[in-house]
Structure formats: C-alpha cells, structure tokens
Design an enzyme around this catalytic site. Sequence first.
Site, short mmCIF file in Angstrom:
data_model
loop_
_atom_site.label_atom_id
_atom_site.label_comp_id
_atom_site.label_asym_id
_atom_site.label_seq_id
_atom_site.Cartn_x
_atom_site.Cartn_y
_atom_site.Cartn_z
N GLY A 11 0.81 -1.22 0.00
CA GLY A 11 0.00 0.00 0.00
C GLY A 11 0.84 1.27 0.00
N LEU A 50 -0.40 -1.94 9.05
CA LEU A 50 -1.00 -1.00 8.09
C LEU A 50 -2.03 -1.67 7.20
N ALA A 51 -2.09 -2.99 7.18
CA ALA A 51 -2.99 -3.68 6.26
C ALA A 51 -4.44 -3.42 6.64
N ARG A 94 -0.43 7.28 -3.80
CA ARG A 94 -1.81 7.07 -3.40
C ARG A 94 -2.54 6.27 -4.47
N TYR A 126 -16.20 0.88 7.34
CA TYR A 126 -14.75 1.03 7.53
C TYR A 126 -14.44 1.70 8.87
N ASP A 158 -2.10 -13.34 5.45
CA ASP A 158 -3.35 -12.59 5.28
C ASP A 158 -3.87 -12.22 6.67
N LYS A 194 -12.52 0.10 12.05
CA LYS A 194 -11.30 0.72 12.58
C LYS A 194 -11.44 1.04 14.07
N ASP A 207 1.26 3.66 2.36
CA ASP A 207 2.06 3.90 3.56
C ASP A 207 3.14 2.84 3.72
N THR A 243 -7.66 5.84 12.53
CA THR A 243 -8.01 6.82 11.49
C THR A 243 -8.96 7.91 11.98
N GLU A 245 -11.41 8.79 10.37
CA GLU A 245 -12.77 8.36 10.01
C GLU A 245 -13.56 7.94 11.25
P1 NAP Z 1 -3.71 1.19 1.11
O1 NAP Z 1 -2.81 1.86 0.14
O2 NAP Z 1 -5.12 0.92 0.73
O3 NAP Z 1 -3.02 -0.21 1.52
C1 NAP Z 1 -3.73 -1.21 2.20
C2 NAP Z 1 -2.85 -2.43 2.34
O4 NAP Z 1 -3.56 -3.46 3.03
C3 NAP Z 1 -2.40 -3.04 1.00
O5 NAP Z 1 -1.04 -3.37 1.09
C4 NAP Z 1 -3.24 -4.30 0.90
O6 NAP Z 1 -2.59 -5.33 0.20
C5 NAP Z 1 -3.32 -4.70 2.36
N1 NAP Z 1 -4.39 -5.64 2.66
C6 NAP Z 1 -5.70 -5.52 2.36
N2 NAP Z 1 -6.37 -6.61 2.79
C7 NAP Z 1 -5.46 -7.44 3.38
C8 NAP Z 1 -5.52 -8.69 4.01
N3 NAP Z 1 -6.69 -9.35 4.13
N4 NAP Z 1 -4.40 -9.24 4.50
C9 NAP Z 1 -3.21 -8.60 4.37
N5 NAP Z 1 -3.07 -7.40 3.75
C10 NAP Z 1 -4.19 -6.82 3.28
O7 NAP Z 1 -3.75 1.98 2.49
P2 NAP Z 1 -2.78 3.16 3.01
O8 NAP Z 1 -3.29 4.46 2.51
O9 NAP Z 1 -1.39 2.77 2.79
O10 NAP Z 1 -3.13 3.13 4.57
C11 NAP Z 1 -2.41 2.31 5.48
C12 NAP Z 1 -3.26 2.08 6.72
O11 NAP Z 1 -3.55 3.32 7.35
C13 NAP Z 1 -4.61 1.42 6.45
O12 NAP Z 1 -4.91 0.60 7.56
C14 NAP Z 1 -5.58 2.59 6.41
O13 NAP Z 1 -6.88 2.18 6.75
C15 NAP Z 1 -4.96 3.50 7.46
N6 NAP Z 1 -5.18 4.94 7.28
C16 NAP Z 1 -4.89 5.53 6.09
C17 NAP Z 1 -5.05 6.90 5.95
C18 NAP Z 1 -4.72 7.59 4.65
O14 NAP Z 1 -5.16 8.74 4.47
N7 NAP Z 1 -3.94 6.99 3.77
C19 NAP Z 1 -5.52 7.66 7.04
C20 NAP Z 1 -5.79 7.00 8.24
C21 NAP Z 1 -5.60 5.65 8.37
P3 NAP Z 1 -3.04 -5.93 -1.23
O15 NAP Z 1 -1.96 -5.58 -2.19
O16 NAP Z 1 -3.08 -7.39 -0.95
O17 NAP Z 1 -4.38 -5.37 -1.57
O1 G4F Z 2 -10.33 10.03 -0.95
P1 G4F Z 2 -11.43 9.41 -0.20
O2 G4F Z 2 -11.96 8.12 -0.69
O3 G4F Z 2 -10.94 9.33 1.31
P2 G4F Z 2 -11.73 9.17 2.70
O4 G4F Z 2 -13.09 8.63 2.51
O5 G4F Z 2 -11.61 10.47 3.42
O6 G4F Z 2 -10.85 8.04 3.42
C1 G4F Z 2 -9.42 8.10 3.41
O7 G4F Z 2 -8.99 8.82 4.54
C2 G4F Z 2 -9.31 8.21 5.82
C3 G4F Z 2 -8.78 9.13 6.91
O8 G4F Z 2 -9.72 10.13 7.18
C4 G4F Z 2 -8.65 6.85 5.86
F1 G4F Z 2 -8.87 6.26 7.06
C5 G4F Z 2 -9.18 5.98 4.72
O9 G4F Z 2 -8.49 4.72 4.74
C6 G4F Z 2 -8.90 6.68 3.40
O10 G4F Z 2 -7.50 6.69 3.20
O11 G4F Z 2 -12.68 10.42 -0.14
C7 G4F Z 2 -12.52 11.74 0.34
C8 G4F Z 2 -13.81 12.52 0.08
C9 G4F Z 2 -15.08 11.80 0.59
O12 G4F Z 2 -15.91 12.78 1.16
C10 G4F Z 2 -15.71 11.25 -0.67
O13 G4F Z 2 -17.12 11.10 -0.60
O14 G4F Z 2 -13.98 12.64 -1.33
C11 G4F Z 2 -15.33 12.34 -1.65
N1 G4F Z 2 -15.40 11.96 -3.06
C12 G4F Z 2 -16.07 12.64 -4.03
N2 G4F Z 2 -15.95 12.01 -5.20
C13 G4F Z 2 -14.83 10.88 -3.62
C14 G4F Z 2 -15.17 10.92 -4.97
N3 G4F Z 2 -14.05 9.92 -3.09
C15 G4F Z 2 -13.59 8.95 -3.95
N4 G4F Z 2 -12.80 7.99 -3.44
N5 G4F Z 2 -13.92 8.94 -5.28
C16 G4F Z 2 -14.71 9.90 -5.84
O15 G4F Z 2 -15.00 9.86 -7.04
#
Ligand code: NAP
Ligand code: G4F
Length: 342
Positions: A20, A87-88, A197, A162, A65, A166, A22, A134, A136
């Site tokens: 992913g 992070l998964a 991303r 989600y 997994d 979490k 991160d 998160t 969220e």
């Molecule tokens: P991401 O790009 O969606 O990566 C998710 C990872 O989880 C991928 O490597 C995916 O692997 C793995 N995964 C999914 N299902 C799995 C399973 N059953 N077993 C093992 N691995 C699995 O997410 P990210 O943005 O890097 O975020 C990292 C973590 O921080 C996540 O837990 C997310 O919810 C949390 N988070 C993210 C944000 C953000 O803004 N990015 C904010 C707050 C919290 P595959 O290749 O197998 O799909």
């Molecule tokens: O980019 P998003 O899908 O991120 P969202 O829902 O904020 O979640 C992300 O951040 C969380 C932390 O606050 C993480 F925990 C979570 O794993 C993830 O990384 O959507 C952001 C906003 C939402 O309000 C959504 O409804 O964008 C709006 N949006 C509007 N059009 C869309 C779209 N989102 C997506 N993905 N795709 C659209 O076409």
Amino acid sequence: MIDGGTMVDGRRALITGITGQDGAHLAELLHAKGYDVYGLIRGQNNPRREAVEREFPFVTLIEGDLTDPTSLVRAVETSDPAELYNLAAISHVGYSFKNPTLTADVTGKGVLNVLEAVRVTGRVEQTKVYQASTSEMFGGLDYNRPGDGYDEESLFHPRSPYGVAKLYGHWIAKNYRESYGMFVSCGILFNHEGERRGQEFVTRKITHAVARIKLGLQPHIELGDLWPKRDWGYAGDYVEGMWRMLQHPEADDFVLATGETHSIEEFLTLAFGAVGIDDWRPYVKQNPAFMRPAEVDILLGNPAKAENVLGWRRAVDFPGLVSRMVDHDLAEQARIAGTNVA
Ligand code: NAP
Ligand code: G4F
C-alpha cells in the site's frame, strides 16, 4: 526530542500492508534508518508483488493474510520483529459500504489476529506494535464538529463500515495495552496522500485525471460529492510520525494531521490551476455512483500532542501536496503517452 536521523542498524521491523501507499513510504524510511524490513504480502499472485520486489529489493516478503491467524503467527516467528507496523486493511470507505462483512473481518478482526500473533508467540515484552487508526472514527457530525480540531480525547462516531471496523481495531489495541501490558500505539491519522496514493481515492483520482485532461487523453472526470472537507497531508511526513510513536518510551495514542481543512472543490481549483486551467467546472461531472450512503462532512485534526511529545512536524503544506501530485502524474502520463511536457 527524538533525532529524525537516528540509525538503528539490524533492528527488525514487520510491515503489514507493504503493497500500500504507507507501506511503501515506511519501508523506505525504515531501510534508510538501518532496519531489516519484512513485509506481509497476501494472495497467491499479488499483482503488486513485482513492483514491491523491484522498488524495495531489501524487503523480505512473507506470505500471509490478516484473516488467517496461522499465517500471522508464521510471519511474526519468521521476522521476529522489534517493531510491527499494522498498516494492512480494507481502507477504501466507499468499498466498505459494498463489502461490509469483509471489511469487518480484515480491518476490524484482523487487528485482533495481529495482536494475538504477537501474544501467543510470547513476544509481548519484545515487539512494539503500531496500529493504523483513522480520523474516520470521528465522523464530523453536527453534534460532534471538530472545533479547533479533533484530538486524542474527542468523541468517536464512525459513519461507515470502515470507520466502525477501525474503531474496533483501535479499542482492541488499547485493550491489549491495558490487559497484557503490550506496547501498542495507535496513530489516529488524518488523510495523507501523495504520488503513491491509489487511484481509487479522490486526490489521486483528480491529479491523474487532470494530467490526462491536460494532455488531451481524457475529456472529463466523474466524481461524487464535492463539498466534503478533509485535513490532507503528505504520506512521507506521516510515516515518520508512525516511527516516532514506537520510539517514545510509552505506548499511547497520537493524532497526526495538518490542522487545516479543505474541500474537494479547493483541491480541484489547485490541481487544475497547476496545469493552467482556471475553471475546472466544464471538466467535472457528478456521478451518484461515487456518493456514499453516509458522508463525513468535515475532518480537521489537532496534532499538538504529536508535535509537543514526539517532536513531529509535517513538512509539506496543502498547495505543495497538490502540486507534487500533479507534477508526478503529468510526467508519468506524458511518458506513457510518449509526449513531452514543456
Ligand atoms: P492502502 O494503500 O489501501 O493499503 C492497504 C494495504 O492493506 C495493502 O497493502 C493491501 O494489500 C493490504 N491488505 C488488504 N487486505 C489485506 C488482508 N486481508 N491481508 C493482508 N493485507 C491486506 O492503504 P494506506 O493508505 O497505505 O493506509 C495504510 C493504513 O492506514 C490502512 O490501515 C488505512 O486504513 C490506514 N489509514 C490511512 C489513511 C490515509 O489517508 N492513507 C488515514 C488514516 C488511516 P493488497 O496488495 O493485498 O491489496
Ligand atoms: O479520498 P477518499 O476516498 O478518502 P476518505 O473517505 O476520506 O478516506 C481516506 O482517509 C481516511 C482518513 O480520514 C482513511 F482512514 C481511509 O483509509 C482513506 O485513506 O474520499 C474523500 C472525500 C469523501 O468525502 C468522498 O465522498 O472525497 C469524496 N469523493 C467525491 N468524489 C470521492 C469521490 N471519493 C472517492 N474515493 N472517489 C470519488 O469519485
């Protein structure tokens, strides 16, 4: 204050979610600090495996997994980590509405499986765990507005399968801290983005489309709601915060955020502006397929505790984040199309 350049040669770290966004930033950071990095990878033929092996040849991949406890025990025994970064997750909020049971199993119960793998292998004393919580979990509802920013004491009211999953992960992590004295720190991270991303998230979906529109490769972009506001930072800054949480003497919860919130409309204005398009409206169509059954209106975080206790600071600001994502996608799309960008 912890020195951001500290070297810890030979310390072992296991990252779940290595494929992913991160996972990539963190693998790079830990390797630069001298760690031996292990990554959990799922699936018998993960399409991202080749990219990880190419970009991070120093990472030892272990198959497993989050829903398979035995595979997690094996991963922990093989890597014998001093630090485990969980992070998964199923991390896409929209997808979680369509696959709520899977989301509960992976994003919720998967955390329990990771903690149990550490506990049953007798590593409570030796393995520190980072849990990816998160923003969220806060929900942004009328009765629970962020004010000056959500912090570690704010109320939770998750608005998606989600977010609910979490919240289970967050509380089971705290429970293992309290019950077994396990070092488990939860990072309550607000949205963080960048050139790694996934394109299923709104920021990258926009910058990818902006680059293609600029190059004449696609006519428009379809999005859902444009009014929600998010506290968007850069992923590279946030993985440094994760690492700092595990170097702190005590396990705790920390918010990482920028302290600013911006709407998707503001993101569109900056992203299209970066390629010289002043009015994005003709290029954006709204499609209800991208709207959610329940929306989080606003997220705004208060990172004061992480700043004061961990010495963490984000370096990239909102305009800097948007421009680096657009620049990256413009160069990448031009390369794929075989054109030159002036
Ligand atoms: P991401 O790009 O969606 O990566 C998710 C990872 O989880 C991928 O490597 C995916 O692997 C793995 N995964 C999914 N299902 C799995 C399973 N059953 N077993 C093992 N691995 C699995 O997410 P990210 O943005 O890097 O975020 C990292 C973590 O921080 C996540 O837990 C997310 O919810 C949390 N988070 C993210 C944000 C953000 O803004 N990015 C904010 C707050 C919290 P595959 O290749 O197998 O799909
Ligand atoms: O980019 P998003 O899908 O991120 P969202 O829902 O904020 O979640 C992300 O951040 C969380 C932390 O606050 C993480 F925990 C979570 O794993 C993830 O990384 O959507 C952001 C906003 C939402 O309000 C959504 O409804 O964008 C709006 N949006 C509007 N059009 C869309 C779209 N989102 C997506 N993905 N795709 C659209 O076409």
